[in-house]
Write a protein that holds these residues in place. Structure first.
Motif, PDB file in Angstrom:
ATOM      1  N   UNK A 196       2.198  17.363   5.963  1.00  0.00           N
ATOM      2  CA  UNK A 196       1.103  17.522   4.995  1.00  0.00           C
ATOM      3  C   UNK A 196       1.660  17.432   3.567  1.00  0.00           C
ATOM      4  N   UNK A 197       2.795  18.104   3.356  1.00  0.00           N
ATOM      5  CA  UNK A 197       3.357  18.058   1.997  1.00  0.00           C
ATOM      6  C   UNK A 197       3.686  16.618   1.596  1.00  0.00           C
ATOM      7  N   UNK A 198       4.032  15.780   2.578  1.00  0.00           N
ATOM      8  CA  UNK A 198       4.381  14.398   2.256  1.00  0.00           C
ATOM      9  C   UNK A 198       3.235  13.725   1.501  1.00  0.00           C
ATOM     10  N   UNK A 199       2.020  13.917   2.019  1.00  0.00           N
ATOM     11  CA  UNK A 199       0.860  13.305   1.348  1.00  0.00           C
ATOM     12  C   UNK A 199       0.842  13.678  -0.128  1.00  0.00           C
ATOM     13  N   UNK A 200       1.014  14.971  -0.414  1.00  0.00           N
ATOM     14  CA  UNK A 200       0.941  15.425  -1.803  1.00  0.00           C
ATOM     15  C   UNK A 200       2.042  14.790  -2.643  1.00  0.00           C
ATOM     16  N   UNK A 234       4.559   3.185   3.660  1.00  0.00           N
ATOM     17  CA  UNK A 234       3.175   2.765   3.916  1.00  0.00           C
ATOM     18  C   UNK A 234       2.215   3.617   3.089  1.00  0.00           C
ATOM     19  N   UNK A 235       2.473   4.925   3.090  1.00  0.00           N
ATOM     20  CA  UNK A 235       1.621   5.806   2.298  1.00  0.00           C
ATOM     21  C   UNK A 235       1.646   5.442   0.823  1.00  0.00           C
ATOM     22  N   UNK A 236       2.849   5.150   0.314  1.00  0.00           N
ATOM     23  CA  UNK A 236       2.959   4.793  -1.110  1.00  0.00           C
ATOM     24  C   UNK A 236       2.135   3.547  -1.398  1.00  0.00           C
ATOM     25  N   UNK A 237       2.213   2.558  -0.486  1.00  0.00           N
ATOM     26  CA  UNK A 237       1.437   1.322  -0.694  1.00  0.00           C
ATOM     27  C   UNK A 237      -0.056   1.643  -0.686  1.00  0.00           C
ATOM     28  N   UNK A 238      -0.494   2.416   0.311  1.00  0.00           N
ATOM     29  CA  UNK A 238      -1.923   2.723   0.432  1.00  0.00           C
ATOM     30  C   UNK A 238      -2.421   3.439  -0.816  1.00  0.00           C
ATOM     31  N   UNK A 250      -6.484  10.790   1.501  1.00  0.00           N
ATOM     32  CA  UNK A 250      -5.562  11.896   1.786  1.00  0.00           C
ATOM     33  C   UNK A 250      -5.806  12.425   3.196  1.00  0.00           C
ATOM     34  N   UNK A 251      -7.087  12.616   3.534  1.00  0.00           N
ATOM     35  CA  UNK A 251      -7.401  13.132   4.873  1.00  0.00           C
ATOM     36  C   UNK A 251      -6.892  12.165   5.936  1.00  0.00           C
ATOM     37  N   UNK A 252      -7.227  10.880   5.763  1.00  0.00           N
ATOM     38  CA  UNK A 252      -6.828   9.878   6.754  1.00  0.00           C
ATOM     39  C   UNK A 252      -5.314   9.881   6.943  1.00  0.00           C
TER      40      UNK A 252
END
Lengths: 326, 326, 326
Positions: A124-128, A192-196, A213-215
């Motif tokens: 979860x922290x990764x997203x933030x 991938x997250x950074x690109x999105x 963020x949820x996805x």
């Protein structure tokens, strides 16, 4: 009914977006990071030999992303130390994981159920982190997607990207491996997250931030849990990767021709003179041997380790020879 | 009478605090630093082979603290070059120490009496560097003790802390040793100084700056002289260190269990899955073998070098095996 | 007539000074840089194994100067990524050079005539880079010649100066070689250019900028072409270098005495105590053996590689022994 479901999801995403990372999720991140350090080969020795080096390594595991993105943006890489609470918390966890009497803490946190929860929270922290990096870069470099992706990636996966230098603190040096040569799963998922998030922030991805963020969070947590339960290291992108690789990067010259070629082409940067004469021959050879290359389509990773080992061997061979000649 | 003595000390501390470092003390610092470089194994070869690399190494020895603290504070690491006088002075000394006809300069400065004086004067500059770093960080990060300590330490012991990369300039690479894994005496004394001055600056230490400067300078100079005269490398903190080490850091798992454990726990960061199953067994084993660990309480340093060598051996073993299998 | 010629030269220099680097010269620079990477031993393997690492290496080859000067001036090393056009262009060329079907692009560009043109154009970009770096530093640090030279050098030869870390990206680590220990021709010519432009900018060199640009560009292009046609690696400064070296840096202690001396003097930085006793003996020995050193006046480069190999050998010897004793 469907609308109701939509509303629920929207509420949920809002709730997630407003979730405070401190203290619980941060603690989970610190615990999982320090445990990851402890499970590095040789880390326990270092923890006995030089607690200071061990502490410094732990801090790099916990705050590596901030340090790396700081360097990339020419901001003080020492800034994370100003977050006293975080550093004290991480140091406490570092001490408990490494030096707790009877090794109580580690033996608890290493058990599957608790570990599952902690790893999930860390994801979860990764997203933030990624979102934080992307928005930070967005504020500095308005229209540069590449910078936003790079900073988001660095913030989220910094610990892995600087692993070579983190290992150096512990007296370990493995130049033949780094996260760019062989990406680990967390590094991939973070990229991938950074690109999105970059696409979302620049408006190319028609999504609201809290929805993405949820996805992303759900995906990472679910996927991480799956991998830990099944004990499989297979990333969900293996298929796509191999397809992309085969289509784009299975270039002309096969593995077989490489080492020999590499030894022929001992020319240093900029002064590439006699090269010109040998290059036609080389290209012929490579095009000739392409069939062989096709016959043995080694997957990137193995191929890599093999070819690199081969190279090392050959290089060692050379040095020894050159020594014998002396 | 006692009051008179107090006054004398106060005067002395004021005089010391107003002592200008340039030129005499700076010169002493440059001479001792360049001599330390020259006495590195292989340094003389490099001085003959590539004067430029040798000069760059010397500059890192002389201005390493400024460079390192510059990087940590995201200030131009090249800034020391703007101090033309200092650089020219250091370069002159570099040339005289390495290339003076008949090696006159080095053979003079290397004699005990002169060397004693120079080393003493260098120790005096240490006080100024540490205090400078601490105050600089205090100006930028008001309330962050850790940053102040780090910058003070970097300013005072930079040359040692970046030694790995300084060696790289000379073509030497010793990843298995760094100042964090095995602190040298100057690094330790600088760290202590950084802590003291930080506490003093933030008001936790009820002392006036010039008094602390006097105390610290006297301690470092006297101690350095003692070590050079007796030729002993024993730091005055060895006792405290071992006590602290035994109480805090003699954690659960003994040396004996380490290497085996390290080889079991070959799990890369973040994806620690099958770990969970093996960890209970591991903790049992470690608690079981603690007795053995007690029986052979190897001192940190030897223990370190031993264990690290062991690790290297095993790793070399692996690579060779893996090569043979190919 | 002579005046006419002068006028022509002046026109020419003005025309050159107003020459836009983008797109043609930049493209040439990218092509030659990526080809230089491809011709590094092992680079092709990496391009197959990890396209990302290969791409990152290529970017370091193309933008290394900007990255390095950015770090030196505490400006974001990531800044080059903001130049989207340049990065896209370089990435396209990277892809074509490494993965073009039938290896068409490389086999064309590697042929002598085209390669000559491209290399010549790349040399032209060098002038702009060096001048850019010098003026940038001149704006920041008015009167510091050293900084101006350093930044100009870094901008112009960054790719070479950071080669150690560029190789690390590809899993290669050669600590025993770096551009400071053994300068390649482009690094030398760039250093000379940095010095010239610095002197010109600070007014010590009575020349107009565009005249110096013309002179330097002509010299680099002509010399590069000569070297590529004759296939000789001899730099035009070899003579001057050896003279300077013999006069200034052929100091007291000869090669023969070095290794033995280096092994005697195993003293770590700052705590150089028992040194003092052995140094007179050492100086005697060295002065004694100078004749031998004179008899075998090995040129710097060979001398270096030899002595360094010797050192490595001896060091390996030590480690193995220390292992056997364990």
């Amino acid at each position: 009914m469907d609308v109701l479901w939509m509303l629920r999801v929207d509420e949920l995403s809002h709730a997630l977006a407003n979730l405070p990372m401190f203290p619980y999720f941060d603690v989970a991140h610190y615990v999982v990071s320090v445990m990851a350090l402890r499970e590095q080969p040789g880390a326990l020795e270092v923890s006995r030999v030089s607690p200071l080096a061990c502490w410094f390594s732990s801090m790099l595991f916990c705050f590596g992303g901030a340090v790396l993105s700081g360097i990339m943006l020419a901001e003080p890489p020492i800034a994370p130390l100003t977050n006293s609470t975080g550093v004290l918390l991480a140091s406490l966890i570092w001490y408990l994981v490494f030096y707790c009497p009877m090794d109580l803490v580690y033996s608890c946190t290493a058990r599957l159920p608790l570990r599952l929860v902690l790893s999930g929270m860390k994801e979860v922290t990764r997203t933030w982190k990624v979102l934080g990096g992307v928005t930070q870069a967005h504020g500095k470099y308005k229209d540069s997607l590449l910078v936003m992706i790079a900073i988001g990636w660095a913030k989220g996966a910094g610990g892995g990207l600087i692993s070579n230098f983190e290992q150096l603190v512990r007296g370990v040096w493995k130049p033949e491996t780094n996260e760019l040569l062989k990406m680990s799963y967390p590094t991939k998922i973070t990229l991938i997250g950074a690109v999105l998030f970059t696409l979302q922030q620049t408006g190319y991805l028609p999504l609201q931030t809290h929805h993405l963020m949820l996805l992303y969070t759900v995906f990472t947590v679910v996927n991480k849990t799956r991998m830990m339960l099944t004990g499989s290291n297979i990333s969900p992108f293996a298929g796509i990767e191999s397809v992309v690789y085969k289509t784009l990067f299975s270039g002309p010259s096969p593995y077989a021709a490489l080492t020999s070629e590499a030894h022929k082409a001992r020319i240093d940067t900029d002064t590439a003179t006699n090269m010109t004469s040998s290059s036609p021959a080389k290209t012929k050879e490579s095009s000739g041997k392409r069939a062989a290359g096709k016959r043995t389509p080694a997957p990137p990773v193995n191929g890599k380790s093999e070819s690199l080992k081969a190279k090392e061997k050959s290089e060692n061979g050379e040095t020894t020879n050159s020594k014998k000649t002396k």
